[in-house]
Design a protein around this motif. Structure first.
Motif, PDB file in Angstrom:
ATOM      1  N   GLY A 114     -10.340  -0.043  -1.969  1.00  0.00           N
ATOM      2  CA  GLY A 114      -8.998  -0.644  -1.998  1.00  0.00           C
ATOM      3  C   GLY A 114      -8.802  -1.748  -0.972  1.00  0.00           C
ATOM      4  O   GLY A 114      -8.293  -2.827  -1.297  1.00  0.00           O
ATOM      5  N   ALA A 115      -9.230  -1.498   0.263  1.00  0.00           N
ATOM      6  CA  ALA A 115      -9.041  -2.489   1.328  1.00  0.00           C
ATOM      7  C   ALA A 115      -9.833  -3.754   1.030  1.00  0.00           C
ATOM      8  O   ALA A 115      -9.351  -4.863   1.218  1.00  0.00           O
ATOM      9  N   LYS A 116     -11.065  -3.571   0.533  1.00  0.00           N
ATOM     10  CA  LYS A 116     -11.914  -4.737   0.200  1.00  0.00           C
ATOM     11  C   LYS A 116     -11.268  -5.558  -0.903  1.00  0.00           C
ATOM     12  O   LYS A 116     -11.224  -6.781  -0.845  1.00  0.00           O
TER      13      LYS A 116
ATOM     14  N   VAL B  23      -2.043  -1.608  -3.793  1.00  0.00           N
ATOM     15  CA  VAL B  23      -3.084  -0.595  -3.683  1.00  0.00           C
ATOM     16  C   VAL B  23      -2.412   0.770  -3.660  1.00  0.00           C
ATOM     17  O   VAL B  23      -1.595   1.048  -2.782  1.00  0.00           O
TER      18      VAL B  23
ATOM     19  N   ILE C  52      -2.516  -3.830  -9.882  1.00  0.00           N
ATOM     20  CA  ILE C  52      -2.419  -2.621  -9.071  1.00  0.00           C
ATOM     21  C   ILE C  52      -3.765  -1.896  -9.158  1.00  0.00           C
ATOM     22  O   ILE C  52      -4.245  -1.633 -10.265  1.00  0.00           O
ATOM     23  N   VAL C  53      -4.347  -1.617  -8.030  1.00  0.00           N
ATOM     24  CA  VAL C  53      -5.608  -0.884  -8.042  1.00  0.00           C
ATOM     25  C   VAL C  53      -5.417   0.452  -7.337  1.00  0.00           C
ATOM     26  O   VAL C  53      -4.536   0.592  -6.499  1.00  0.00           O
ATOM     27  N   THR C  54      -6.216   1.419  -7.704  1.00  0.00           N
ATOM     28  CA  THR C  54      -6.163   2.705  -7.016  1.00  0.00           C
ATOM     29  C   THR C  54      -7.337   2.758  -6.051  1.00  0.00           C
ATOM     30  O   THR C  54      -8.469   2.440  -6.417  1.00  0.00           O
ATOM     31  N   ASP C  55      -7.029   3.136  -4.822  1.00  0.00           N
ATOM     32  CA  ASP C  55      -8.065   3.138  -3.793  1.00  0.00           C
ATOM     33  C   ASP C  55      -9.059   4.264  -4.015  1.00  0.00           C
ATOM     34  O   ASP C  55      -8.704   5.438  -4.018  1.00  0.00           O
TER      35      ASP C  55
ATOM     36  N   GLU D 169     -11.695  -5.616   7.587  1.00  0.00           N
ATOM     37  CA  GLU D 169     -12.093  -6.669   6.641  1.00  0.00           C
ATOM     38  C   GLU D 169     -11.601  -8.039   7.107  1.00  0.00           C
ATOM     39  O   GLU D 169     -12.332  -9.017   7.059  1.00  0.00           O
ATOM     40  N   VAL D 170     -10.335  -8.067   7.519  1.00  0.00           N
ATOM     41  CA  VAL D 170      -9.744  -9.348   7.929  1.00  0.00           C
ATOM     42  C   VAL D 170     -10.508  -9.880   9.143  1.00  0.00           C
ATOM     43  O   VAL D 170     -10.896 -11.052   9.197  1.00  0.00           O
TER      44      VAL D 170
ATOM     45  N   ALA E  31      -8.378  -7.393   0.483  1.00  0.00           N
ATOM     46  CA  ALA E  31      -8.846  -8.504   1.314  1.00  0.00           C
ATOM     47  C   ALA E  31      -9.290  -9.674   0.437  1.00  0.00           C
ATOM     48  O   ALA E  31      -9.003 -10.841   0.750  1.00  0.00           O
TER      49      ALA E  31
ATOM     50  N   GLY F  60      -2.833   4.166  -2.606  1.00  0.00           N
ATOM     51  CA  GLY F  60      -3.765   4.861  -1.723  1.00  0.00           C
ATOM     52  C   GLY F  60      -3.096   5.248  -0.426  1.00  0.00           C
ATOM     53  O   GLY F  60      -1.921   4.937  -0.198  1.00  0.00           O
ATOM     54  N   ASP F  61      -3.866   5.923   0.411  1.00  0.00           N
ATOM     55  CA  ASP F  61      -3.366   6.403   1.693  1.00  0.00           C
ATOM     56  C   ASP F  61      -3.426   5.268   2.712  1.00  0.00           C
ATOM     57  O   ASP F  61      -4.485   4.709   2.964  1.00  0.00           O
TER      58      ASP F  61
ATOM     59  N   VAL G  21       0.879  -1.169   0.000  1.00  0.00           N
ATOM     60  CA  VAL G  21       0.000   0.000   0.000  1.00  0.00           C
ATOM     61  C   VAL G  21       0.913   1.215   0.000  1.00  0.00           C
ATOM     62  O   VAL G  21       1.764   1.356   0.885  1.00  0.00           O
TER      63      VAL G  21
ATOM     64  N   ILE H 261      -6.575 -15.356   4.452  1.00  0.00           N
ATOM     65  CA  ILE H 261      -7.651 -15.136   5.440  1.00  0.00           C
ATOM     66  C   ILE H 261      -8.818 -16.052   5.109  1.00  0.00           C
ATOM     67  O   ILE H 261      -8.967 -16.485   3.977  1.00  0.00           O
TER      68      ILE H 261
ATOM     69  N   GLN I  85      -6.011   5.214   5.412  1.00  0.00           N
ATOM     70  CA  GLN I  85      -7.355   4.761   5.047  1.00  0.00           C
ATOM     71  C   GLN I  85      -7.347   3.250   4.881  1.00  0.00           C
ATOM     72  O   GLN I  85      -8.162   2.538   5.439  1.00  0.00           O
ATOM     73  N   VAL I  86      -6.404   2.788   4.044  1.00  0.00           N
ATOM     74  CA  VAL I  86      -6.467   1.410   3.564  1.00  0.00           C
ATOM     75  C   VAL I  86      -6.125   0.394   4.668  1.00  0.00           C
ATOM     76  O   VAL I  86      -6.810  -0.619   4.805  1.00  0.00           O
TER      77      VAL I  86
ATOM     78  N   ARG J 299     -13.964 -11.112   8.090  1.00  0.00           N
ATOM     79  CA  ARG J 299     -13.907 -12.366   7.336  1.00  0.00           C
ATOM     80  C   ARG J 299     -13.505 -13.536   8.204  1.00  0.00           C
ATOM     81  O   ARG J 299     -13.911 -14.662   7.969  1.00  0.00           O
ATOM     82  N   LYS J 300     -12.624 -13.261   9.176  1.00  0.00           N
ATOM     83  CA  LYS J 300     -12.201 -14.347  10.065  1.00  0.00           C
ATOM     84  C   LYS J 300     -13.278 -14.642  11.101  1.00  0.00           C
ATOM     85  O   LYS J 300     -13.221 -15.664  11.780  1.00  0.00           O
TER      86      LYS J 300
ATOM     87  N   ALA K  97      -8.895  -0.155   7.332  1.00  0.00           N
ATOM     88  CA  ALA K  97     -10.044  -0.785   6.675  1.00  0.00           C
ATOM     89  C   ALA K  97      -9.750  -2.253   6.378  1.00  0.00           C
ATOM     90  O   ALA K  97     -10.623  -3.124   6.510  1.00  0.00           O
ATOM     91  N   LEU K  98      -8.494  -2.529   6.015  1.00  0.00           N
ATOM     92  CA  LEU K  98      -8.116  -3.915   5.743  1.00  0.00           C
ATOM     93  C   LEU K  98      -8.183  -4.740   7.034  1.00  0.00           C
ATOM     94  O   LEU K  98      -8.664  -5.874   7.030  1.00  0.00           O
TER      95      LEU K  98
END
Ligand SMILES: Cc1cc2nc3c(=O)[nH]c(=O)nc-3n(C[C@H](O)[C@H](O)[C@H](O)COP(=O)(O)OP(=O)(O)OC[C@H]3O[C@@H](n4cnc5c(N)ncnc54)[C@H](O)[C@@H]3O)c2cc1C
Ligand SMILES: Nc1ncnc2c1ncn2[C@@H]1O[C@H](COP(=O)(O)O)[C@@H](O)[C@H]1O
Lengths: 320, 261
Positions: free
Chosen positions: B247-249, A300, B240-243, A314-315, B252, A302-303, A284, B261, A306-307, A318-319, A310-311
């Motif tokens: 992005g997090a999804k 990714v 490569i994706v831009t958020d 998500e983890v 994941a 991105g900042d 990231v 996971i 943020q990411v 999902r877990k 959020a990840l």
């Protein structure tokens, strides 16, 4: 079959994982004979036997903890004389490499450091190394004396192969004065409760982009959600945000986990040197031009503020 | 009496260049520009600090390497070292760490020393064992991988941080020390330093001067042989994706696909 000496890395008899990997690799070359120096041999012996040690040579003397390196060289040399092994395998820690080098010099033997694999060859063991920041893989052989090879952590999956593991005392005469470098005091590192960086299956690392010691908690939270170890770039370490023992790269640790997550790290050659051989790499970074993106399986742009949180969410979801 | 310090410095191919091998599978030192190993700048810096805190000290920088390695010596001299010794001999090509330690140990004895200071590792070979080998050959204490070092009253002390613990070490001089990149930033040469360096003496020695036979060093004297060297296939760049909030999804999902996971 011929014997192969393995120097045991342990904390008071608690055998560390790289030693089990060495025993596993040693079985490709012959019968592993473990050398356990310092206290705790009785506690260590059953584990060493389980992973294939036919014998466990032990020596304990105050010099092993009171003086740097030299007493252990004396002991390993005595073990070589007692056993006449076809090879000596030593864990590739800073101390392990120094012991191995001085031993090899005393034996007039060749030395290979930081092997990532060892296999039997017609003319003796062949060791694989990863060089020039992991840009090349070389295979080398020792042409003189008893091959002495230091092996990096994570070079093999430890496999149990029960053997006798007979404990035998090793007669050692320590160099007078222990080699002269006294260990005046030793402060054990506090455990973080997280996996050991070099042994972890997943590593989450933060760099200059994390922008402050207080922000490293978001890296730690992601790591904890994944059961991962935490790493850092040198920029983050030099800034005092994270301890040097967590630095990944040329002058830090080399890691080769199943998954490496880099957050706010540009991917300088010296950083890549320590993580390039990871199985899967993700990053990231807010700069799409960052060189780290050349290495990734998934990236990714991105900042990270943020990411990454959020990840983590998500983890966790999902877990369950 | 003056404290005699010898700093071992290596001239290495630039790590940011395209490093590779020659046909003989030795490090290619031709096609990439060389420089004083950054990790040895820390050694020069600590030697300068030790000298500054001593009543009287003299620093000799020592290198073994091809003619160009003189650049590494000049840089160390411009940082403030007093004089230099360059071991250069055609028979040295391909020398391994044991041969290097033999050559350097002989040169150090010839120069005369109370303290030898090395870097933690060379940035090309990265073995990090040469200082230990020097100590073994010279028969003096090794006080290595220090993140802090000081010398007083004939004793060297320092801190060695390793995986499990942080250790305080101490030994009497003469001794061999190596310092890590945690020991403190190296100074930049000043303009005055650069000018002064031009006048500082550089002595050149060959194998004969050190009473070493050609067979003891070089490719022939090496105790290891490289069978093959393969370039690691470049990693293939993945997705490569831009958020934009997702992005997090997306990350994941990728991690779930790979069963993390
Ligand atoms: C001899 C030597 C040895 C070295 N050894 C090592 C070593 O062992 N390990 C090591 O790591 N380095 C080492 N280095 C240093 C190396 O050259 C780099 O300087 C270092 O790796 C840079 O760290 P970094 O990527 O964290 O910082 P930078 O290069 O400054 O990169 C920071 C990155 O964070 C990104 N970023 C900033 N803010 C955000 C945000 N909010 N969200 C997302 N991304 C953001 C930026 O786009 C940038 O790409 C060594 C250097 C030398 C000369
Ligand atoms: N050819 C050389 N000439 C002078 N010093 C060297 C040489 N090679 C290694 N050294 C020193 O030994 C240290 C460790 O090197 P190495 O064991 O090769 O990683 C370096 O940081 C230098 O201080």
């Amino acid at each position: 079959m011929a014997d192969v000496l393995v120097l045991v890395d342990h904390v008071d008899g608690g055998v560390r994982k790289p030693t089990l990997e060495l025993l596993t690799l040693a079985r490709r070359l012959g019968d592993p004979v473990a050398v356990h120096l310092g206290p705790g041999a009785d506690a260590a012996a059953p584990t060493l036997a389980e992973y294939g040690a036919v014998r466990v040579l032990t020596a304990d003397a105050p010099e092993f903890t009171e003086y740097l390196v030299v007493p252990k060289v004396d002991a390993l040399r005595a073990a070589v004389e007692a056993v006449s092994p076809v090879a000596v395998l030593v864990p590739s820690s800073a101390e392990g490499k120094e012991i191995a080098a001085r031993l090899a010099l005393r034996l007039d033997s060749g030395l290979i450091t930081d092997a990532v694999d060892v296999e039997a060859g017609d003319e003796g063991p062949i060791a694989t190394q990863s060089v020039f920041a992991a840009a090349y893989t070389t295979r080398s052989r020792i042409t003189s004396g008893t091959p002495v090879i230091t092996v990096k952590p994570n070079s093999a999956a430890p496999e149990a192969a029960p053997a006798a593991g007979t404990v035998e005392p090793l007669e050692v005469t320590v160099t007078e004065g222990g080699g002269g470098t006294r260990v005046v005091s030793r402060a054990a590192r506090e455990s973080t409760g997280r996996p050991e960086l070099t042994e972890a299956a997943i590593v989450v690392s933060g760099g200059r982009g994390v922008n402050g010691a207080e922000n490293f908690s978001i890296i730690e939270e992601l790591a904890d959600s994944l059961g991962a170890a935490v790493g850092a770039s040198r920029a983050a370490v030099d800034a005092g945000w994270y301890p040097h023992s967590s630095q990944v790269g040329q002058t830090g640790k080399s890691v080769s986990p199943q998954l490496y997550i880099a957050a706010g790290i540009s991917g300088a050659i010296q950083h890549r040197a320590g993580m390039q051989t990871s199985k899967t790499i993700v990053a990231v970074n807010k700069d799409e031009e960052a060189p780290i993106f050349d290495l990734v399986d998934f990236g990714v742009v991105g900042d990270l503020f943020q990411v990454v949180p959020a990840l983590t969410e998500e983890v966790r979801t999902r877990k369950g | 009496m003056s404290l005699r310090i010898v700093v071992c410095v290596k001239y290495v191919p630039d790590a940011t260049g395209d490093r590779g091998f020659t046909d003989e599978l030795t490090t290619d030192r031709e096609s990439v520009d060389g420089l004083l190993s950054e990790l040895d700048e820390y050694a020069v810096e600590q030697a300068l600090q030790i000298a500054e805190s001593a009543d009287d000290a003299e620093i000799t920088v020592l290198t073994m390497g091809p003619e160009d390695a003189g650049d590494a010596l000049r840089k160390a001299l411009s940082m403030g070292a007093d004089k230099a010794v360059h071991v250069e001999d055609d028979d040295l090509h391909g020398t391994d760490v044991f041969g290097t330690s033999l050559v350097l140990a002989r040169a150090i004895e010839k120069v005369g020393y109370d303290l030898v200071v090395c870097g933690m590792a060379s940035t090309d070979g990265v073995m990090g064992v040469l200082p230990a080998l020097l100590a073994e050959r010279l028969g003096v204490p090794q006080v290595t991988l220090l993140s802090e070092v000081s010398v007083a009253d004939g004793t060297v002390t320092g801190r060695r941080d390793n995986d499990a613990a942080s250790e305080e070490l101490s030994a009497s001089l003469p001794a061999v020390v190596s310092v890590t990149d945690q020991s403190g930033e190296a100074r930049y040469p000043s303009f005055k330093g650069i000018m002064a360096a031009k006048k500082k003496p550089v002595e050149t020695l060959d194998l004969e001067d050190l009473e070493i036979e050609a067979e003891q060093v070089g490719l022939a004297g090496a105790w290891t042989a490289v069978e093959d060297a393969t370039e690691r296939p470049a990693r293939t760049k993945g997705e490569i994706v831009t958020d934009e909030g997702e992005g997090a999804k997306q990350l994941a999902s990728f991690l779930a696909e790979r069963k993390f996971i």
